[in-house]
Design a protein around this motif. Structure first.
Motif, mmCIF file in Angstrom:
data_model
loop_
_atom_site.group_PDB
_atom_site.id
_atom_site.type_symbol
_atom_site.label_atom_id
_atom_site.label_comp_id
_atom_site.label_asym_id
_atom_site.label_seq_id
_atom_site.Cartn_x
_atom_site.Cartn_y
_atom_site.Cartn_z
ATOM 1 N N VAL A 67 27.121 -11.228 -44.554
ATOM 2 C CA VAL A 67 25.805 -11.719 -43.989
ATOM 3 C C VAL A 67 24.752 -10.462 -44.017
ATOM 4 O O VAL A 67 23.799 -10.783 -44.292
ATOM 5 N N VAL A 68 25.430 -9.265 -43.649
ATOM 6 C CA VAL A 68 24.718 -8.247 -43.784
ATOM 7 C C VAL A 68 23.973 -7.848 -45.021
ATOM 8 O O VAL A 68 22.734 -7.553 -45.505
ATOM 9 N N ALA A 69 25.112 -7.990 -46.246
ATOM 10 C CA ALA A 69 24.584 -7.803 -47.533
ATOM 11 C C ALA A 69 23.505 -8.802 -48.053
ATOM 12 O O ALA A 69 22.527 -8.683 -48.718
ATOM 13 N N VAL A 70 23.634 -10.336 -47.505
ATOM 14 C CA VAL A 70 22.359 -11.084 -47.966
ATOM 15 C C VAL A 70 21.382 -10.881 -47.199
ATOM 16 O O VAL A 70 20.212 -10.919 -47.696
ATOM 17 N N ALA A 71 21.308 -10.384 -45.884
ATOM 18 C CA ALA A 71 20.089 -9.849 -45.111
ATOM 19 C C ALA A 71 19.371 -8.789 -45.708
ATOM 20 O O ALA A 71 18.169 -8.593 -45.655
ATOM 21 N N MET A 76 19.268 -8.164 -48.578
ATOM 22 C CA MET A 76 18.281 -8.592 -49.953
ATOM 23 C C MET A 76 16.930 -9.353 -49.410
ATOM 24 O O MET A 76 16.068 -9.446 -50.488
ATOM 25 N N THR A 77 16.514 -9.608 -48.357
ATOM 26 C CA THR A 77 15.387 -10.200 -47.826
ATOM 27 C C THR A 77 14.429 -9.095 -47.626
ATOM 28 O O THR A 77 14.747 -7.931 -47.500
ATOM 29 N N PRO A 78 12.936 -9.564 -47.671
ATOM 30 C CA PRO A 78 12.185 -8.532 -47.640
ATOM 31 C C PRO A 78 12.177 -7.883 -46.269
ATOM 32 O O PRO A 78 11.958 -6.759 -45.928
ATOM 33 N N ALA A 79 12.557 -8.424 -45.073
ATOM 34 C CA ALA A 79 12.856 -7.724 -43.764
ATOM 35 C C ALA A 79 14.150 -6.827 -43.994
ATOM 36 O O ALA A 79 13.912 -5.587 -43.175
ATOM 37 N N GLY A 80 14.874 -6.988 -44.642
ATOM 38 C CA GLY A 80 16.238 -6.202 -44.795
ATOM 39 C C GLY A 80 15.676 -4.970 -45.735
ATOM 40 O O GLY A 80 16.131 -3.960 -45.358
ATOM 41 N N GLN A 81 14.820 -5.293 -46.668
ATOM 42 C CA GLN A 81 14.304 -3.957 -47.200
ATOM 43 C C GLN A 81 13.431 -3.136 -46.721
ATOM 44 O O GLN A 81 13.491 -1.912 -46.757
ATOM 45 N N THR A 82 12.780 -3.641 -45.811
ATOM 46 C CA THR A 82 11.837 -3.078 -44.793
ATOM 47 C C THR A 82 12.683 -2.140 -43.828
ATOM 48 O O THR A 82 12.431 -0.875 -43.651
ATOM 49 N N LEU A 88 15.456 3.264 -42.400
ATOM 50 C CA LEU A 88 16.761 3.936 -42.353
ATOM 51 C C LEU A 88 16.774 5.125 -43.167
ATOM 52 O O LEU A 88 17.251 6.124 -42.858
ATOM 53 N N ARG A 89 16.330 4.818 -44.594
ATOM 54 C CA ARG A 89 16.344 6.124 -45.491
ATOM 55 C C ARG A 89 15.237 7.019 -45.138
ATOM 56 O O ARG A 89 15.445 8.163 -45.097
ATOM 57 N N TRP A 90 14.053 6.709 -44.528
ATOM 58 C CA TRP A 90 13.213 7.513 -43.780
ATOM 59 C C TRP A 90 13.974 8.316 -42.649
ATOM 60 O O TRP A 90 13.816 9.496 -42.436
ATOM 61 N N LEU A 91 14.427 7.465 -41.970
ATOM 62 C CA LEU A 91 14.838 8.112 -40.458
ATOM 63 C C LEU A 91 15.932 9.107 -41.052
ATOM 64 O O LEU A 91 16.324 10.224 -40.280
ATOM 65 N N PHE A 92 17.019 8.853 -41.728
ATOM 66 C CA PHE A 92 18.176 9.715 -42.089
ATOM 67 C C PHE A 92 17.679 10.582 -43.212
ATOM 68 O O PHE A 92 18.780 11.322 -43.933
#
Length: 90
Positions: A34-38, A40-46, A51-55
């Motif tokens: 479920v996390v892997a599929v989520a 791939m969605t636009p919201a998941g990419q956001t 998270l990339r910015w945060l860490f």
């Protein structure tokens, strides 16, 4: 040696233990999917971008922390296995 074999033969699992372990396996696997599929969605990419910015995953600084942690873990493992009384010495 015969005692070890005898202990392994007498250990039985109840049906509930088997069912709970199978259910837990499916639950964990399903959650990962479920996390892997989520992701791939636009919201998941956001969320991934946040998270990339945060860490600071895109910077060189993260690799300094990773290598520092790896060095500390390697040192502790080396110390634990060579410390008298902790490692196996024959």
């Amino acid at each position: 040696m015969s005692q070890h074999q005898q202990l392994n033969q007498t250990k039985t699992y109840s049906i509930w233990q088997v069912l709970v372990s199978i259910l837990a396996t499916f639950l964990i696997t399903g959650s990962i999917l479920v996390v892997a599929v989520a992701a791939m969605t636009p919201a998941g990419q956001t969320v991934g971008g946040y998270l990339r910015w945060l860490f600071a995953a895109d910077s060189v600084q993260i690799w300094w922390y990773v290598t520092r942690a790896a060095g500390i873990i390697a040192y502790l493992l080396l110390w634990f296995f060579h410390h008298p009384g902790i490692g196996r010495h024959q």
